[in-house]
Motif scaffolding. Structure first.
Motif, short mmCIF file in Angstrom:
data_model
loop_
_atom_site.label_atom_id
_atom_site.label_comp_id
_atom_site.label_asym_id
_atom_site.label_seq_id
_atom_site.Cartn_x
_atom_site.Cartn_y
_atom_site.Cartn_z
N TYR A 32 38.83 41.07 43.41
CA TYR A 32 38.32 39.73 43.09
C TYR A 32 37.57 39.15 44.29
CZ TYR A 32 38.68 34.62 43.03
OH TYR A 32 38.41 33.29 43.15
N THR A 62 42.56 33.26 42.70
CA THR A 62 42.50 34.23 41.60
C THR A 62 41.35 33.89 40.66
OG1 THR A 62 43.89 32.86 40.22
CG2 THR A 62 45.03 34.51 41.60
N LYS A 105 41.80 40.19 35.49
CA LYS A 105 41.67 41.21 36.56
C LYS A 105 40.24 41.76 36.57
CE LYS A 105 46.26 42.92 37.30
NZ LYS A 105 47.25 42.84 36.23
#
Ligand code: SF4
Length: 466
Positions: A32, A62, A105
């Protein structure tokens, strides 16, 4: 310069010595963060990105966090990287797609990565190779420039460069090689002034080899190109521009100037040159023309990575472009400018007499020069009209005798080549076209483009257009 397996091995050995542990300079802890940092690195240095990302990752650790961020807040954090308005939109949209389609993800497949907003082929390859350990060749401006200078690719298209590099080097070395090329580009092979004199790759580099130290003066000077010309009239032009000493190969039809070309090796015909003979003279450039030579030889030369210059000679604008291309490529800008000035001067005053012209280049069957042909271009540059050319896509269309009879030309020109028209044939045509002037004309004057263009224009203007 063709790159042999030995050249490639040596290039890689040197790079391994210079940069044994070259790595990605964008600081990141996971896929990420690397995706975000790579998007931010567009038009920005890695160092600046590395200063910018810590507060950004602290606030949005995130994809989930970034997906619900406010654009204004992201803009404020990434402003130092430039283009922050677009980049912040891309970052948030990228995170939203990751949350929506990939369970928050970053995906590990190229086809999924390139679907993410702001992620192109290069970014996808950076992420795949550095975050997922999948060998990939990311082509940025450094890699593209190095590939071209080292003769590993001749394309400016990053996808093509990637393909070329991947075909030359083993898959397991792609990721390291990519970092090595970037590092070498930043430290030595700089965009504006490459430090060739300090570069360990110089003996292996076609660009670097063009600069050699003069043993007497100690100065670095450009060594001449090694040119193979597959175009007879361009061979003559190169000699006119003082480039005879750069010629290392020519076709059987490159016959002017005879004395100068005597010792220059022949590599076959214009349509069927011998690749092995071209390679034997180790050219740094092969010059071709779209209709004079075949696509096959251009592709064969590209396949062995010999630099080529393909000209496309039709109308007067294309002649100017051809002069410019040759001048730039062979560092003869002043000669190129001179030829263009002369050409424009020869055309000036055109349109005084809008003649209808028929140029016959073959008999049985009749073949004529169309408006797309070079000699058609000469007539049109002087304001004349080329007759009998209904199929504009053909440079030299074929015509039945009855079609010719319907035409009503002011002037019929019979070049002495490729068909050797003679006086008897001229008189026969004169009888068939009693209202037309029919002249035999030196074939080379009408077909040797670039080297004789201004001369041909002056001749036609003097004899028919004034
Ligand atoms: S020799 Fe010059 S052009 Fe070639 S890789 Fe080295 S710095 Fe770049």
């Amino acid at each position: 310069m063709a790159r042999t397996a030995e050249d490639l091995r040596k290039i890689q050995t040197q790079l391994n010595k210079l940069y044994p542990e070259a790595i990605c300079m964008l600081e990141h802890r996971n896929a990420y963060e690397l995706t975000v940092a790579t998007i931010l690195s567009a038009q920005c240095t890695d160092a600046r990105v590395n200063i910018t990302t810590p507060p950004l990752f602290k606030k949005y650790p995130t994809p989930n966090a970034l997906a619900s961020a406010k654009t204004k807040d992201v803009e404020k954090l990434i402003k130092p990287t430039g283009f922050y308005k677009n980049k912040s939109k891309f970052l948030i949209a990228m995170a939203q797609r990751v949350v929506r389609y990939h369970q928050g993800k970053i995906p590990g497949l190229a086809q999924d990565l390139i679907q993410l907003p702001g992620v192109g082929k290069k970014t996808a390859n950076v992420v795949l190779s550095n975050a997922f350990g999948i060998p990939a060749m990311a082509v940025d401006t450094h890699v593209g420039r190095l590939a071209r200078r080292l003769g590993l690719s001749f394309s400016k298209n990053p996808d093509r460069v990637e393909k070329d590099l991947c075909s030359l080097f083993s898959k397991k070395t792609w990721t390291l090689l990519h970092h090595q090329l970037i590092t070498h580009g930043r430290t030595t092979c700089k965009a504006q002034s490459p430090l060739c004199n300090d570069c360990l790759l110089q003996p292996l580099c076609p660009t670097g080899l063009r600069e050699k130290k003069d043993p007497h003066t100690g100065r670095w000077v450009k060594t001449p190109e090694r040119v193979v010309s597959l175009v007879p009239s361009v061979t003559e032009l190169l000699c006119q521009w003082g480039l005879a000493s750069s010629l290392v190969g020519r076709t059987n039809y490159c016959i002017h100037p005879a004395k100068v070309l005597e010792k220059i090796p022949k590599v076959g015909g214009t349509k069927n040159p011998r690749l092995k003979d071209i390679l034997a003279v180790k050219p740094t450039l092969v010059i071709l023309e779209r209709t004079e030579n075949t696509l096959k030889i251009a592709q064969e030369l590209e396949a062995v990575r010999i630099p080529i210059l393909v000209l496309d000679v039709t109308d007067w604008k294309s002649w100017i472009k051809a002069y410019q291309l040759i001048g730039q490529r062979l560092h003869r800008e002043s000669k190129s400018k001179q030829s263009i000035v002369e050409l424009k001067r020869s055309i000036r005053g055109q349109g005084a007499k809008p003649l209808k012209v028929l140029i016959l280049v073959w008999k049985s069957p009749w073949i004529l020069a169309g408006s797309q042909s070079y000699c058609g271009g000469l007539v049109q540059a002087l304001g004349g009209r080329i007759l009998g050319n209904t199929n504009k896509s053909k440079s030299y269309p074929q015509r039945a005798p009855k079609d010719l009879e319907r035409l009503n030309p002011d002037l019929i020109l019979l070049p002495t080549e490729p068909y050797p028209f003679n006086e008897r044939e001229r008189q026969e045509l004169e009888k068939s076209f009693p209202k037309s002037k029919v002249d035999i004309i030196n074939g080379e004057l009408l077909t040797w483009y670039l080297s004789r263009t201004s001369m041909a224009l002056r001749y036609l203007k003097r004899n028919y257009f004034t």
